[in-house]
Design a protein around this motif. Sequence first.
Motif, PDB file in Angstrom:
ATOM      1  N   ALA A 137      -5.063   0.802   6.160  1.00  0.00           N
ATOM      2  CA  ALA A 137      -4.622   0.858   4.762  1.00  0.00           C
ATOM      3  C   ALA A 137      -3.494  -0.108   4.438  1.00  0.00           C
ATOM      4  O   ALA A 137      -3.433  -0.646   3.336  1.00  0.00           O
ATOM      5  N   CYS A 138      -2.574  -0.336   5.380  1.00  0.00           N
ATOM      6  CA  CYS A 138      -1.401  -1.171   5.074  1.00  0.00           C
ATOM      7  C   CYS A 138      -1.813  -2.614   4.808  1.00  0.00           C
ATOM      8  O   CYS A 138      -2.845  -3.090   5.280  1.00  0.00           O
ATOM      9  N   THR A 139      -0.983  -3.317   4.042  1.00  0.00           N
ATOM     10  CA  THR A 139      -1.318  -4.671   3.614  1.00  0.00           C
ATOM     11  C   THR A 139      -0.456  -5.711   4.329  1.00  0.00           C
ATOM     12  O   THR A 139       0.630  -5.402   4.837  1.00  0.00           O
ATOM     13  N   ALA A 177       0.819  -1.216   0.000  1.00  0.00           N
ATOM     14  CA  ALA A 177       0.000   0.000   0.000  1.00  0.00           C
ATOM     15  C   ALA A 177       0.850   1.263   0.000  1.00  0.00           C
ATOM     16  O   ALA A 177       0.325   2.368  -0.130  1.00  0.00           O
ATOM     17  N   ARG A 179      -5.766  -5.904   3.415  1.00  0.00           N
ATOM     18  CA  ARG A 179      -5.455  -4.913   4.445  1.00  0.00           C
ATOM     19  C   ARG A 179      -5.313  -5.577   5.821  1.00  0.00           C
ATOM     20  O   ARG A 179      -6.005  -6.540   6.127  1.00  0.00           O
ATOM     21  N   ALA A 222      -1.303  -4.842  -5.345  1.00  0.00           N
ATOM     22  CA  ALA A 222      -2.585  -4.280  -4.909  1.00  0.00           C
ATOM     23  C   ALA A 222      -3.785  -5.144  -5.286  1.00  0.00           C
ATOM     24  O   ALA A 222      -4.821  -5.109  -4.616  1.00  0.00           O
ATOM     25  N   LYS A 227      -5.931  -9.314  -3.211  1.00  0.00           N
ATOM     26  CA  LYS A 227      -6.663  -8.850  -2.028  1.00  0.00           C
ATOM     27  C   LYS A 227      -7.752  -9.818  -1.553  1.00  0.00           C
ATOM     28  O   LYS A 227      -8.759  -9.407  -0.990  1.00  0.00           O
TER      29      LYS A 227
END
Length: 344
Positions: free
Chosen positions: A138-140, A72, A114, A92, A95
């Motif tokens: 937000a971070c993955t 992210a 996330r 991205a 997910k």
Amino acid sequence: MLKPALLAALGNILPATAILTASEDTRPYECDGLTLFSEQPQAVLLPETEAQVVGILKLCHAARLPVVARGAGTGLSGGATPDRKGVILSLAKFKRILAIDPLARTATVQPGVRNLAVSEAAAAHGLYYAPDPSSQIACTIGGNVAENSGGVHCLKYGLTVHNVRRVRGVLISGEVVEFGGEALDAPGYDLLALICGSEGLLAVTTEVTVKLTPTAQNATCVLAAFDDVGKASAAVAAIIAAGIVPSGLEMMDRLTIAAVEPFVHAGYPGDAEAILLCESDGVPAEVAAEVEVVRGLMASSGATLVDVSTSDEQRERFWSGRKAAFGAAGRISPAYYCIDGTIP
């Protein structure tokens, strides 16, 4: 600009919409949270399958083209800073939460999931994913593995490396490898700790199995204000010396408080030189006893105010300021250099 032959070869792996080369398209990928350093890549590639990742890495390896993996882009270490002669490999589109096993207390996810989404998915089973970086909305997970992320509760529950069972990834040669396993121990060399924190230099993560933790019956946060940073630091030492391992222990100085309070209205005293947040979790009786000890240690260390949360909403409000500190500073300064620090 990538050579036409290389672009054509990438076009055989990815659709045209997944290959970004125009300056206005690659600009958003020029840096991560460490904005002090930035570089535009030759291209940004957005695969959505492991086979595509394998194909891309094989092609780039043969062409001697640098590849930087990206989640992210919330990291503060420059781990996703592009190489101006290379490409960004964005995960991205990876997910999906592939499986949740409430009996084994694990979740298998793709790297673009996330951090907070894992806990949200596991909540129905009374479980959650313990590492909680400030950027957890937000971070993955892939980025967490790359940076060995922690969070405000890492003192008790550990970093990413302590909460990951298995990592599946692809080497620059295109070889698919696995580190760790579904069980607590795996045969062969224990390389799981090596891949966690490697910032994508050793392999591009394509799948992760994380450990889930049972949600505590009770959690209470103590907020203490001090008129001196030294006194707040002494309180930290006193808590640890007493044999208490809080689930969270964080300090903020006057400048941070001044930036945060108008932003999130966490209820921090504006005249404090420092505040200390100390959280205890577990069964109610254990938490109540620990909180009383912490309150006493805070007072004896010179706290001018000690406030104890009486609800989950208040506890989360106390923590909201700490987790919003990075964004709050961004409101008052267009650019700044952030360094993470820890109290030993």
